[in-house]
Enzyme design. Structure first.
Site, PDB file in Angstrom:
ATOM      1  N   GLU A 150       0.831  -1.211   0.000  1.00 34.90           N
ATOM      2  CA  GLU A 150       0.000   0.000   0.000  1.00 34.90           C
ATOM      3  C   GLU A 150       0.863   1.258   0.000  1.00 34.90           C
ATOM      4  O   GLU A 150       0.512   2.266  -0.613  1.00 34.90           O
ATOM      5  CB  GLU A 150      -0.938  -0.018   1.198  1.00 34.90           C
ATOM      6  CG  GLU A 150      -1.915  -1.183   1.130  1.00 34.90           C
ATOM      7  CD  GLU A 150      -2.924  -1.159   2.248  1.00 34.90           C
ATOM      8  OE1 GLU A 150      -3.991  -0.592   2.056  1.00 34.90           O
ATOM      9  OE2 GLU A 150      -2.623  -1.701   3.328  1.00 34.90           O
ATOM     10  N   GLU A 172      -4.112  -9.291   3.562  1.00 30.75           N
ATOM     11  CA  GLU A 172      -4.895  -8.999   4.772  1.00 30.75           C
ATOM     12  C   GLU A 172      -6.120  -9.893   4.896  1.00 30.75           C
ATOM     13  O   GLU A 172      -6.427 -10.409   5.974  1.00 30.75           O
ATOM     14  CB  GLU A 172      -5.342  -7.529   4.786  1.00 30.75           C
ATOM     15  CG  GLU A 172      -4.240  -6.544   5.122  1.00 30.75           C
ATOM     16  CD  GLU A 172      -3.494  -6.033   3.900  1.00 30.75           C
ATOM     17  OE1 GLU A 172      -3.510  -6.728   2.858  1.00 30.75           O
ATOM     18  OE2 GLU A 172      -2.895  -4.944   3.985  1.00 30.75           O
TER      19      GLU A 172
END
Lengths: 562, 562
Positions: A150, A172
């Site tokens: 990210e 995740e």
């Protein structure tokens, strides 16, 4: 105080958002001509809270505070830098993302604030590119997992080493039952524009994607063999530098430490005073207008540096807001007041407008834009009280428009010789400070009828009394002295009596009418779903994935789809 | 089964989304020329679940199922109707909104599904206006509180009686600590475009706003004294009818009850089969292509009525999706398959395209648009398996593009003489069925590069084999017979092993890349925040506002702002 479930490290009682490059524990900033290398080399022991270690370049809020600081300093202290090379100082790992043990032990409030701040930092990296031509190239030499990828997504260009093992991933969901929350999903679909079904595969594949497929799927911009990596990085750096409009040379200004004195119920900055009325659950932020006229020239502004009033105020306001967000959960409302000479405030706005092509003026306006966005995204009720002696003009008037409600006193107060409250608009209110939805605060306010915006524009430069401001729709209510005290008191008491969560949701909706952008989608669609998931037992319950990660025990899920 | 915490009324075990006007308990539909009156007159005892009464025209999902049915019937059965007058059959109350005792006792899953369906119904009212010129005028003669006002917000025009007491209000936050969740906040800011600070006042004022201020603040379009109300309503109805493009006369078609046979693990419709594999947590929905060529003319289509294949299939698909959503929480993934002759499917698409100005063709396409949006918003993993003998062409191909992933088999299967799988695009795939973000599914899919969309357009009409479909980016993976079984099995097992909530959040983000509209904001920003609040103790805890409402006890709030 900062986090009921966790103790801050080193006996601290508050999270501090100020950082000092000479004391960075996690980043090494090296400036070489127009290229800066920002090396992530996280100190495992340098955690914000007790109870975990930051292995494999994983991060917590403390790591991100230093990163945000480094980006700001590159803008102000190194105006000649055109390219940031974002790299890892660890072998075979770029960044493992947000530290899982930290997340597993964090309170809900800290998780939410952690995600919000890290998103603001990533947006700041993108803003440096768009607004300042300070480009970021991310060089992934190893694994970039979760928040690690990210972080890469915030860059203008992602280079991945082609060594047969280095990969990018968003694990995740499969590993932790939460979303990639630092803008990940939104940047994958809206910035990288990865095809949605490929994004689905990517976000459900623990081991991630590497090599040619990572390029074909638009996850990275190029893969480069190890032997050619340094040459390729240098070449890209030159290409991006050539595109930048930053000044070719230029002495920066030093972002000196803030003046800040804290007592039990107050923080005294140089241009701001924060007062806490804890029984009433209020924080009053009083902004002080400038003490002197603007400098005579842009050069004189550079000379003043961090002491230049608009910059000093913005930095102090930013710190005050962050402090309240992270350390004062019980504050229901932030009340903005101001004191000073509105003409002086406008004079500074005019000065910046006249010098808007100057790099420092541009950076200061850009900083105000980001601070005001931070205000918009603060989950506290925002109230502006426009009273005699105040100076809500131009840039400072934006705080009135950022507020959920504003009250303005009509005329003078009995026995008070301060001049009646006024409001004044300037050019700066009509586009210099867009919200995350892409509109100015006034355009967002007047969605219904563009002629309301035109009327406001026509009134720019005028000194508006309370009734005129109310007529133009610039304040919620104009009240006279007889009603003022009671009305404000009743309103603030009522506000504090409402559900804290209900207000957060209400304000997150009402503040952002009209269009959405990638940035606003990150804070609405993605964040709101993540906040929901951060409450769900599948993630945070005793048998949830976040709690059980690394224990050897599989999580137990409630299988019902909601 | 439908709701673990609540028992359905009358011994039922599933929520049924089919309704029959002759058995409506809560609405009276009266058609008079081109004006229909839809009178809300809720039967207090006619609740969906046990344990509450629907006083003061409050509603539960059962009331909304009838409303959604009435709107659809007005479109198909009464094509000459141009204006719906939405009114209350009760004195001094228009509608008190969603029933609070129902909400307080509902499971989280039911709350979320209730909000989703009621939002779809409100969107359906707006779609009738935009797409069909079937306008709604809401006449508020009494109190319109919460969901009652949200229902009014779906109308084209809101009239409020000026009797000194009738008001509109959104008291959810102050009374219940939740948001106005049926589009309320978004419609206030984005449809009515109420100024954000006034919206803040309105949404925190229990008693609401009435009279002139309600007009000034754009909350209603006009206030009318009681003595003049009926004349004013008749006048507005004539004005809106004059603007409508619906056919001046026209025999409707009857939406006959669906053919539906349910067994323990299957539902057999006429054009659809649903099979549940409960251990694997799968629902397989097989769509059957048409048995015969399209009718010879539009008149013959009208003659076929609800038996006309595209309409029958859309109605059955809609029911199947709603049934899974509300009654089968343990289903992790919906697997779409199809069987039939793709050429026949395309022939029906061509027939509808050729007759697209005909009212019934237009309504059928509009219905497909809404059903496909319902699919997009279904919180189950969506998977398309394109196999030999399938007919994913034109309209049916939209289900492939609505899916999170699609797999297509290359060539024939060993020992199976069905023709190899094909995919075919038609005009209808490029704009007839926009998603809630305003883009076609293919435009959403190809956000990165518009030339991908152009390539797909150029291939319209072609019969694409698996490799061609994969090359054009129309399916996620093309697999040969050797890999097929294992790949699909492993994928579906893995999907069922992930956190149900994590997947809901992931899919809600990845499915909606690119722009947002008012409609998509309702389902993302507003709904996502509401779902979060629906988990928070301040609303749903034992001491929360939703649980304590009406008990005489004040709620106890955790005051921390997150």
């Amino acid at each position: 105080m900062a986090d009921a479930e966790r103790k801050l490290n080193n006996g601290k009682s508050r999270i501090d958002f100020q950082a000092d490059p000479s004391k960075y524990r996690h980043w090494k900033l090296n400036v070489d001509g127009d290229v800066a290398t920002l090396l992530m080399d996280v100190d495992e022991k340098g955690t914000l809270f007790e109870g975990y270690e930051l292995k494999l370049n994983s991060y917590d809020l403390g790591v991100d505070i230093e990163l945000a600081d480094a980006i700001e300093r590159l803008r102000f202290e190194h105006p000649q830098v055109k390219v940031i090379l974002l790299r890892s100082g660890k072998p075979r790992v770029f960044c493992a993302g947000a530290n899982i043990r930290m997340l597993a032990g964090a309170s809900h409030a800290h998780k939410v604030n952690f995600c919000k701040f890290t998103n603001e930092t990533r947006n700041g990296i993108e803003d440096a590119s768009e607004a300042s031509g300070l480009f970021t190239i991310c060089v992934i030499n190893g694994t970039a997992a979760g928040g690690g990828y990210e972080l890469a997504l915030a860059a203008d260009h992602i280079m991945l080493i082609d060594d047969g093992s280095s990969a990018v991933s968003l694990p995740e969901l499969p590993l932790l039952a939460v979303l990639p929350g630092t803008g990940g999903l939104t940047r994958v679909t809206d910035k990288r524009k990865v095809r949605r079904d490929r994004a689905d595969v990517f976000c459900t594949t623990e081991e991630g994607i590497k090599g040619k497929r990572a390029v074909d799927w638009r996850l990275v911009d190029e893969v480069v063999p190890a032997s050619k990596l340094e040459d390729a990085v240098a070449k890209r750096a030159r290409e991006f530098a050539a595109k930048s409009q930053r000044p070719p040379t230029g002495k920066g200004i030093l972002l000196r430490p803030l003046t800040r004195e804290r007592s039990a119920d107050a923080v005294e900055y140089s241009t701001i005073a924060v007062e806490f009325d804890r029984p009433a659950r209020l924080a009053t932020v009083t902004l002080r207008g400038p003490q002197a006229a603007p400098p005579a020239s842009a050069e004189a502004m550079v000379e003043q540096g961090a002491e230049f009033w608009p910059l000093k105020l913005a930095r102090e306001l930013d710190d005050a807001i962050l402090d309240i967000r992270a350390n004062e959960f019980d504050v229901a409302a932030i009340v903005f007041k101001s004191s000073g000479d509105p003409a002086q405030v406008l004079a500074y706005d005019q000065f910046l407008e006249a010098n808007k092509e100057h790099w420092l003026a541009r950076e200061i306006r850009g900083f105000w834009k980001r601070v005001l966005k931070r205000v918009d995204l603060t989950s506290r009720s925002l109230v502006a009280l426009v009273e005699p002696g105040s100076c809500f003009a131009g840039t400072l008037a934006e705080l009135v428009f950022a507020s959920d409600r504003s009250y303005m006193l009509i005329g003078k107060r009995d026995g008070d010789n301060k001049p009646p409250a006024t409001l004044a608009l300037a050019t700066v209110n009509f586009g210099a400070y867009p919200m995350s939805n892409g509109l100015s605060r006034l355009a967002s306010r007047f969605l219904a009828d563009p002629t309301d915006l035109d009327r406001a524009k026509a009134a720019a430069g005028e000194t508006l009394d309370a009734e005129a401001a109310e007529r133009l729709g610039l304040v919620t209510f104009a009240l006279d002295d007889i009603d003022w005290e009671d009305e404000i008191r009743v309103f603030l008491e009522e506000r504090a009596s409402f559900s804290a969560d209900g207000l957060t949701g209400l304000e997150a909706n009402l503040r952002f009418g009209g269009p959405e952008t990638m940035e606003s989608k990150i804070f609405a669609r993605l964040t709101a779903w993540q906040n929901w998931i951060f409450q769900r037992p599948n993630a945070v319950g005793e048998e949830g994935a976040l709690k059980r990660y690394g224990t050897g025990q599989k999580p137990a899920f409630d299988t019902r789809r909601v």
